[in-house]
Design an enzyme around this catalytic site. Structure first.
Site, PDB file in Angstrom:
ATOM      1  N   GLY A 280      26.040   1.401 -11.702  1.00 48.37           N
ATOM      2  CA  GLY A 280      26.525   0.552 -10.610  1.00 48.37           C
ATOM      3  C   GLY A 280      26.496  -0.912 -11.003  1.00 48.37           C
ATOM      4  CB  ALA A 281      24.121  -2.896 -12.996  1.00 51.28           C
TER       5      ALA A 281
ATOM      6  N   GLY B 105      11.728 -27.643  11.905  1.00 53.23           N
ATOM      7  CA  GLY B 105      12.635 -27.193  12.968  1.00 53.23           C
ATOM      8  C   GLY B 105      14.095 -27.350  12.595  1.00 53.23           C
ATOM      9  N   GLY B 106      14.841 -28.078  13.448  1.00 60.58           N
ATOM     10  CA  GLY B 106      16.271 -28.274  13.207  1.00 60.58           C
ATOM     11  C   GLY B 106      16.531 -28.962  11.877  1.00 60.58           C
TER      12      GLY B 106
HETATM   13  C1  HXC Z   1       9.512 -37.645  18.103  1.00 64.26           C
HETATM   14  C2  HXC Z   1       8.014 -37.682  16.379  1.00 64.26           C
HETATM   15  C3  HXC Z   1       8.241 -36.330  16.130  1.00 64.26           C
HETATM   16  C4  HXC Z   1       9.218 -35.650  16.945  1.00 64.26           C
HETATM   17  C5  HXC Z   1       6.796 -37.007  14.726  1.00 64.26           C
HETATM   18  N1  HXC Z   1       7.104 -38.066  15.485  1.00 64.26           N
HETATM   19  N2  HXC Z   1       7.461 -35.939  15.107  1.00 64.26           N
HETATM   20  N3  HXC Z   1       8.644 -38.342  17.367  1.00 64.26           N
HETATM   21  N4  HXC Z   1       9.818 -36.350  17.924  1.00 64.26           N
HETATM   22  N5  HXC Z   1       9.533 -34.378  16.714  1.00 64.26           N
HETATM   23  C6  HXC Z   1       6.602 -39.431  15.342  1.00 64.26           C
HETATM   24  C7  HXC Z   1       5.115 -39.544  15.468  1.00 64.26           C
HETATM   25  O1  HXC Z   1       4.766 -39.754  16.828  1.00 64.26           O
HETATM   26  C8  HXC Z   1       4.833 -40.802  14.632  1.00 64.26           C
HETATM   27  O2  HXC Z   1       5.187 -41.952  15.385  1.00 64.26           O
HETATM   28  C9  HXC Z   1       5.838 -40.708  13.512  1.00 64.26           C
HETATM   29  O3  HXC Z   1       6.874 -39.827  13.996  1.00 64.26           O
HETATM   30  C10 HXC Z   1       5.275 -40.119  12.250  1.00 64.26           C
HETATM   31  O4  HXC Z   1       4.653 -38.877  12.572  1.00 64.26           O
HETATM   32  P1  HXC Z   1       3.209 -38.490  12.003  1.00 64.26           P
HETATM   33  O5  HXC Z   1       2.784 -37.275  12.687  1.00 64.26           O
HETATM   34  O6  HXC Z   1       2.313 -39.682  12.079  1.00 64.26           O
HETATM   35  O7  HXC Z   1       3.536 -38.235  10.481  1.00 64.26           O
HETATM   36  P2  HXC Z   1       2.875 -37.160   9.513  1.00 64.26           P
HETATM   37  O8  HXC Z   1       1.404 -37.170   9.656  1.00 64.26           O
HETATM   38  O9  HXC Z   1       3.440 -37.478   8.157  1.00 64.26           O
HETATM   39  O10 HXC Z   1       3.405 -35.728   9.982  1.00 64.26           O
HETATM   40  C11 HXC Z   1       4.791 -35.429   9.905  1.00 64.26           C
HETATM   41  C12 HXC Z   1       5.073 -34.115  10.659  1.00 64.26           C
HETATM   42  C13 HXC Z   1       4.506 -34.188  12.092  1.00 64.26           C
HETATM   43  C14 HXC Z   1       4.436 -32.952   9.903  1.00 64.26           C
HETATM   44  C15 HXC Z   1       6.581 -33.894  10.643  1.00 64.26           C
HETATM   45  O11 HXC Z   1       4.902 -35.444  12.666  1.00 64.26           O
HETATM   46  C16 HXC Z   1       4.985 -33.090  12.968  1.00 64.26           C
HETATM   47  O12 HXC Z   1       4.524 -31.953  12.861  1.00 64.26           O
HETATM   48  N6  HXC Z   1       5.890 -33.412  13.904  1.00 64.26           N
HETATM   49  C17 HXC Z   1       6.405 -32.434  14.848  1.00 64.26           C
HETATM   50  C18 HXC Z   1       7.354 -31.487  14.179  1.00 64.26           C
HETATM   51  C19 HXC Z   1       8.055 -30.604  15.182  1.00 64.26           C
HETATM   52  O13 HXC Z   1       7.428 -29.715  15.738  1.00 64.26           O
HETATM   53  N7  HXC Z   1       9.341 -30.926  15.468  1.00 64.26           N
HETATM   54  C20 HXC Z   1      10.110 -30.217  16.457  1.00 64.26           C
HETATM   55  C21 HXC Z   1      10.718 -29.018  15.782  1.00 64.26           C
HETATM   56  S1  HXC Z   1      11.652 -28.071  16.895  1.00 64.26           S
HETATM   57  P3  HXC Z   1       4.502 -43.358  15.130  1.00 64.26           P
HETATM   58  O14 HXC Z   1       4.994 -44.231  16.237  1.00 64.26           O
HETATM   59  O15 HXC Z   1       3.016 -43.135  15.165  1.00 64.26           O
HETATM   60  O16 HXC Z   1       4.965 -43.840  13.803  1.00 64.26           O
HETATM   61  C22 HXC Z   1      13.230 -28.456  16.541  1.00 64.26           C
HETATM   62  C23 HXC Z   1      14.217 -27.832  17.476  1.00 64.26           C
HETATM   63  C24 HXC Z   1      15.518 -27.550  16.827  1.00 64.26           C
HETATM   64  O17 HXC Z   1      13.536 -29.166  15.665  1.00 64.26           O
HETATM   65  C25 HXC Z   1      15.547 -26.156  16.343  1.00 64.26           C
HETATM   66  C26 HXC Z   1      16.905 -25.714  16.105  1.00 64.26           C
HETATM   67  C27 HXC Z   1      16.965 -24.353  15.474  1.00 64.26           C
END
Ligand code: HXC
Length: 520
Positions: free
Chosen positions: A410-411, A175-176
């Site tokens: 052109g190149a 994401g961001g």
């Molecule tokens: C809060 C989060 C989180 C999030 C993960 N965690 N993503 N907490 N906000 N976005 C936490 C989990 O609960 C976990 O907490 C710890 O981080 C590690 O995550 P895991 O899933 O256990 O790790 P992993 O298996 O390595 O997977 C990593 C990951 C996955 C692939 C990044 O966590 C994931 O898909 N997260 C969501 C990604 C996402 O959709 N983000 C939002 C994008 S939208 P604990 O306590 O168990 O350690 C965005 C908007 C802005 O960013 C866009 C602007 C253009």
């Protein structure tokens, strides 16, 4: 007195206890998991990046605003370590996302920490290095995390071209966490341990039913070979961070300065006779442009940017007589060095990067033209190719063009001809400047004559030879002043170094505007 001392000791102890807790991020278990996955912790990365003892940390004790979903949630350091330090003695600002704290996700206070060091970098004129390892917007903080990203994107854009911004991608970034790096000057990824994607495999599966692994979707190879999002890749954190350190050595601190000069023992007048063996007169025999570059630059060292994407064009940094130059070169070994959409994007972006940061550009030309084809036309080669023309014309840094062999159509213009703003154009005796190759030209111009001839093959051969004699050489262009000199190959390094020295204090301005409107 004794009481005061006791109180002081207690205050100091509290400070140390708080600092120790913050230093441990998400705790020993999560740090172990991080290391077991082949990644360093946020603080280990900072140690690897900066000169020893140079780090000053800021916002160490920042805490989140504890909204309803975040109440009782501990996030030591708020999931990011920020501060300043030096790399090779030069000041940089750094943020290092801590995946062990809520996945390095970005909430409001986390963003405030990053914004603070970005603003300090802009005010003091120093690069910003982002060590990215973040799951993106912190879901629990809702719109506050989106706003946090907005504040960072805004600064990525307004500081772009003012101070260098470099992003190392060292974990799963979503994401961001990928859009901010995409707005910076350079993206360096770690192979096997980092990913970049807007939406992950799960979301993609639910929406499009496509099944894909993390690596296939957004691994280092994908972004370095296919998408062109990344500029470099390394094996693990240490190699990526070493690449970032080297990259910094080619860049100035800010847009008002020139890159640092690195003393060299490689003589400025070193002869380059090896070029005679590399480039032959047989126009059909491709040669390695990388060998040409190595022969010309200090110690043969070329720091190539995006070496794996759009390999038909080669871009990167080197030094000549200790001074940094940006090199843009056709690569006759890949697609005969023709320019296509990706090559145009790659070169245009690099040219603009050099121009932002006062890096002179050397263009090495061996190109038969833009790649013909329906797919290229329909995908907008006109729009993309125009970026190269625009970028060269817009650039006010010293620009030298050397035509090594073919420079057609052109190149010829897109590779920075005299008319497109080259300060000096050189050619080797092997050069050929024409609208197109002799075969194609003869077939078009003399088609009727060839068709009506009793011996068409002989007539065609005669016309090709005639065209080649007239245009397939550097002499017509040199006679008309499009080439400033035809130089001996073995004298090329000396000539280029002297010419760059001549252009050192070059000043060139452009008509008033808010900013140009490059065809994107
Ligand atoms: C809060 C989060 C989180 C999030 C993960 N965690 N993503 N907490 N906000 N976005 C936490 C989990 O609960 C976990 O907490 C710890 O981080 C590690 O995550 P895991 O899933 O256990 O790790 P992993 O298996 O390595 O997977 C990593 C990951 C996955 C692939 C990044 O966590 C994931 O898909 N997260 C969501 C990604 C996402 O959709 N983000 C939002 C994008 S939208 P604990 O306590 O168990 O350690 C965005 C908007 C802005 O960013 C866009 C602007 C253009």
């Amino acid at each position: 007195m004794a009481d005061t001392n006791v109180q002081l000791q207690e205050l100091i102890a509290e400070m140390e206890a708080r600092r120790a807790k913050v230093s441990l991020g998400g705790g020993a278990d999560r740090q172990k998991k991080q290391r077991d996955s082949g990644r360093m912790t946020a603080r280990e990365r900072i140690d690897a990046l900066l000169d020893p003892g140079s780090f000053l940390e800021f916002s160490t004790f920042a805490e989140h605003g504890a909204n309803r979903l975040m109440q009782g949630v501990e996030a030591p350091g708020e999931g990011v370590v920020t501060g300043r330090g030096t790399v090779g003695g030069r000041q940089v600002f750094v943020f290092s996302q801590d995946f062990t704290v809520l996945g390095g996700s970005l909430g409001k206070m986390n963003a405030q920490k990053v914004v603070k060091i970005m603003d300090l970098a802009a005010k003091t004129g120093c690069p910003v290095i982002g060590l990215n390892d973040s799951a993106g917007a912190r879901i629990q903080e809702g719109v506050d995390s989106l706003s946090g990203y907005g504040e960072i994107f805004y600064r990525n854009a307004i500081y772009s071209g003012s101070v260098p911004q470099i992003s190392a991608i060292l974990g799963p970034c979503a994401g961001g966490a990928v859009y901010s790096p995409a707005l910076t000057d350079f993206v360096v990824m770690s192979r096997g341990t980092s990913y970049m994607f807007i939406t992950g495999p799960e979301v993609i599966k639910s929406v499009t039913r496509e099944e894909v692994t993390f690596d296939e979707l957004g691994g280092a190879d994908v972004h370095n070979k296919k998408s062109g999002v990344a500029h470099l890749e390394g094996e693990g954190d240490a190699e990526v961070i070493a690449l970032v350190r080297e990259l910094l050595s080619y860049l100035p601190q800010n847009a008002r300065e020139k890159p640092p000069v690195t003393p060299t023992t490689d003589p400025a007048d070193r002869a380059t006779p090896e070029l005679l063996d590399i480039v032959t007169t047989d126009q059909r025999r491709p040669y390695a442009m990388h060998d040409v570059i190595s022969s010309l630059v200090d110690d043969g060292h070329f720091f190539e940017i995006q070496p794996l994407w759009a390999r038909n064009i080669v871009v990167g940094f080197a030094r000549m007589d200790g001074k940094v130059v940006g090199i843009v070169a056709n690569n006759p070994k890949v697609m005969a060095g023709t320019l296509n959409i990706d090559a145009s994007d790659k070169a245009a972006r690099f040219i603009r990067t050099c121009d932002c940061y006062n890096i002179p550009i050397l263009t090495l030309v061996d190109v038969t033209g833009f790649l013909p084809g329906v797919a290229q036309e329909h995908a907008g080669i006109i729009r993309h190719g125009a970026k190269m023309l625009y970028a060269y014309a817009e650039a006010t840094v010293p620009k030298i063009t050397l035509i090594t062999r073919k420079s057609y159509g052109g190149a010829y213009l897109a590779m920075n001809s005299r008319d497109m703003g080259a300060d000096v154009v050189y050619a080797w005796p092997t050069a050929a400047v024409a609208v197109m190759g002799a075969e194609g030209a003869a077939n078009i111009v003399y088609r009727r004559e060839i068709q009506s001839s009793p011996t068409p093959d002989a007539t065609r051969a005669e016309k090709i030879a005639q065209y080649r004699e007239t245009f397939d050489n550097p002499w017509v262009a040199a006679a008309k002043g499009y080439i400033d000199d035809v130089i001996p190959m073995e004298d090329t390094r000396r000539v280029l170094i002297q010419t760059f020295a001549m252009l050192e204090e070059k000043q060139e301005s452009r008509p008033f505007k808010k900013h140009g409107n490059i065809p994107l």
